[in-house]
Design an enzyme around this catalytic site. Structure first.
Site, PDB file in Angstrom:
ATOM      1  N   ARG A  49       0.609  -1.077  -0.014  1.00  0.00           N
ATOM      2  CA  ARG A  49      -0.093  -0.063  -0.062  1.00  0.00           C
ATOM      3  C   ARG A  49       0.984   1.353  -0.085  1.00  0.00           C
ATOM      4  NH1 ARG A  49      -2.788  -3.534   1.736  1.00  0.00           N
ATOM      5  NH2 ARG A  49      -1.116  -4.217   2.773  1.00  0.00           N
ATOM      6  N   THR A  50       1.760   1.270   0.826  1.00  0.00           N
ATOM      7  CA  THR A  50       2.491   2.812   1.126  1.00  0.00           C
ATOM      8  C   THR A  50       3.217   2.901  -0.218  1.00  0.00           C
ATOM      9  OG1 THR A  50       2.723   2.043   3.570  1.00  0.00           O
ATOM     10  CG2 THR A  50       4.015   3.939   2.412  1.00  0.00           C
ATOM     11  N   LYS A  78      25.587  -4.625  -3.725  1.00  0.00           N
ATOM     12  CA  LYS A  78      27.021  -4.681  -3.915  1.00  0.00           C
ATOM     13  C   LYS A  78      27.658  -4.317  -2.367  1.00  0.00           C
ATOM     14  CE  LYS A  78      26.522  -3.536  -8.602  1.00  0.00           C
ATOM     15  NZ  LYS A  78      26.694  -2.324  -9.531  1.00  0.00           N
ATOM     16  N   ARG A  99      11.703   3.882   3.517  1.00  0.00           N
ATOM     17  CA  ARG A  99      11.014   2.790   4.371  1.00  0.00           C
ATOM     18  C   ARG A  99      12.559   2.216   4.597  1.00  0.00           C
ATOM     19  NH1 ARG A  99       6.018  -1.017   4.553  1.00  0.00           N
ATOM     20  NH2 ARG A  99       5.147   1.119   5.195  1.00  0.00           N
ATOM     21  N   HIS A 127       5.693   5.969  11.574  1.00  0.00           N
ATOM     22  CA  HIS A 127       5.181   5.739  10.194  1.00  0.00           C
ATOM     23  C   HIS A 127       4.075   6.906   9.964  1.00  0.00           C
ATOM     24  CE1 HIS A 127       3.643   4.411   6.544  1.00  0.00           C
ATOM     25  NE2 HIS A 127       3.393   3.057   6.822  1.00  0.00           N
TER      26      HIS A 127
HETATM   27  C1  NCD Z   1       2.013  -0.776   8.369  1.00  0.00           C
HETATM   28  C2  NCD Z   1       3.429  -1.035   8.440  1.00  0.00           C
HETATM   29  O1  NCD Z   1       4.527  -1.047   7.420  1.00  0.00           O
HETATM   30  O2  NCD Z   1       4.133  -0.334   9.481  1.00  0.00           O
HETATM   31  N1  NCD Z   1       1.571  -1.192   7.145  1.00  0.00           N
HETATM   32  C3  NCD Z   1       1.397  -0.013   6.139  1.00  0.00           C
HETATM   33  O3  NCD Z   1       2.353   0.569   5.915  1.00  0.00           O
HETATM   34  N2  NCD Z   1       0.114   0.226   5.864  1.00  0.00           N
HETATM   35  C4  NCD Z   1       1.641  -1.898   9.115  1.00  0.00           C
HETATM   36  C5  NCD Z   1       2.051  -3.347   9.486  1.00  0.00           C
HETATM   37  O4  NCD Z   1       2.894  -3.726   8.607  1.00  0.00           O
HETATM   38  O5  NCD Z   1       1.535  -3.902   9.972  1.00  0.00           O
END
Ligand code: NCD
Length: 297
Positions: A49-50, A78, A99, A127
């Site tokens: 999703r993100t 590498k 991320r 997040h």
């Molecule tokens: C979350 C995350 O990556 O922290 N997912 C997201 O970005 N919607 C929650 C999760 O992974 O449980």
């Protein structure tokens, strides 16, 4: 331009401004166009999703997207270090969405990059853009964030979305905030202690569920457990099922940042309280609003 590392980087007014921009985008009143500016995705950890909603949001505001959503095939394999990767993307783009599995990675990126860094999840730390989606969903459903009873339910120890949401709620006036989890997955003390509101901690959701307006569920963050045996002991220790939903108020809602594993029974998806897929859909307009704000200063 500023970085987005924590929910604390946003004031109440700024959250509201984002919600309003997002409303204007959804209503067709605002058609943001950043004229081909470039957004980098630097995803060192899995995402569905993100990553896709940041990419869609970028395209929809007329930005172009470069980068990676898996380190496979990049120079990280590498042995290139994180700082060098960020420094390179800094030269190729106007904003970098990061991320990473390490707590503090986004902050570190912001220290080596002149271009704005957006934290799309750093380890078990934060997040913040997920909280924007979470609270925007609450705002869309209830017309406001203040005055509601929230219950955060599940893995409150390792879920970064929980930390960001608890911190984002300091910008609002929640009526009650319940933290429901098995003992082993209690919210981190240092987070709870810094909040400007009281939390009520419980093991059993039935103690409070009839009082809840917003039930925020998280999956057990298996990949963040230092010890796999610990995970084995606790897995499947809680579930939101139809029986629990029957005890909820008719106009209450269930949110989840997703992905769901089995902590929400699939039969719950059909109940009027289930708003998690709607919530995921709001990831695009809110990220359009955020990127537009960042890219246009
Ligand atoms: C979350 C995350 O990556 O922290 N997912 C997201 O970005 N919607 C929650 C999760 O992974 O449980």
């Amino acid at each position: 331009m500023r970085h987005v590392i924590s929910s604390y980087d946003f004031s109440r007014e700024e959250f509201h401004k984002l919600f309003e921009l997002s409303d204007e985008i959804l209503g067709g009143k605002l058609k943001p166009n950043v004229n081909g500016k470039v957004v980098s995705l630097a995803f060192f950890e899995p995402s569905t999703r993100t990553a896709t909603s940041f990419a869609t949001a970028s395209w929809r505001i007329g930005a172009k997207v470069i980068g990676f959503t898996s380190v496979e095939g990049t120079s990280v394999e590498k042995g290139e270090n994180f700082a060098d990767t960020i420094r390179m993307l800094e030269n190729y783009s106007e904003c970098i969405v990061v991320r990473h599995k390490f707590d503090g990675a986004a902050k570190f990126a912001s220290e080596v990059s002149e271009k704005p860094i957006v934290n799309a999840g750093d380890g078990k730390h934060e997040h913040p853009t997920q909280s924007m989606i979470d609270l925007y969903t609450v705002y869309k459903v209830f017309g406001q964030v203040d005055g509601l009873n929230f219950a955060l339910f599940g893995d409150l120890k390792y879920a970064r979305t929980v930390n960001s949401l608890l911190r984002a709620l300091t910008r609002f006036k929640p009526k009650k905030v319940f933290l429901i989890s098995p003992q082993q997955l209690r919210a981190r003390r240092e987070i709870v202690q810094e909040l400007n509101y009281e939390v009520i901690e419980r093991d059993n959701p039935y103690d409070v569920i009839s009082d809840v307006d917003v039930l925020y569920v998280t999956r057990i963050q298996k990949e963040r457990f230092p010890d796999e045996m610990e995970y084995e002991k606790i897995k499947e220790s809680y579930v939101v099922d139809l029986k629990l939903v029957e005890h909820m108020k008719k106009d209450s809602i269930i949110l989840h940042p997703l992905p769901r594993v089995n902590e929400i029974d699939r039969r719950v998806d059909k109940t009027p309280q289930a708003k998690y897929f709607y919530q995921a859909s709001l990831g695009v307009p809110i990220r359009m609003a955020l990127l537009y704000t960042i890219l246009t200063g």
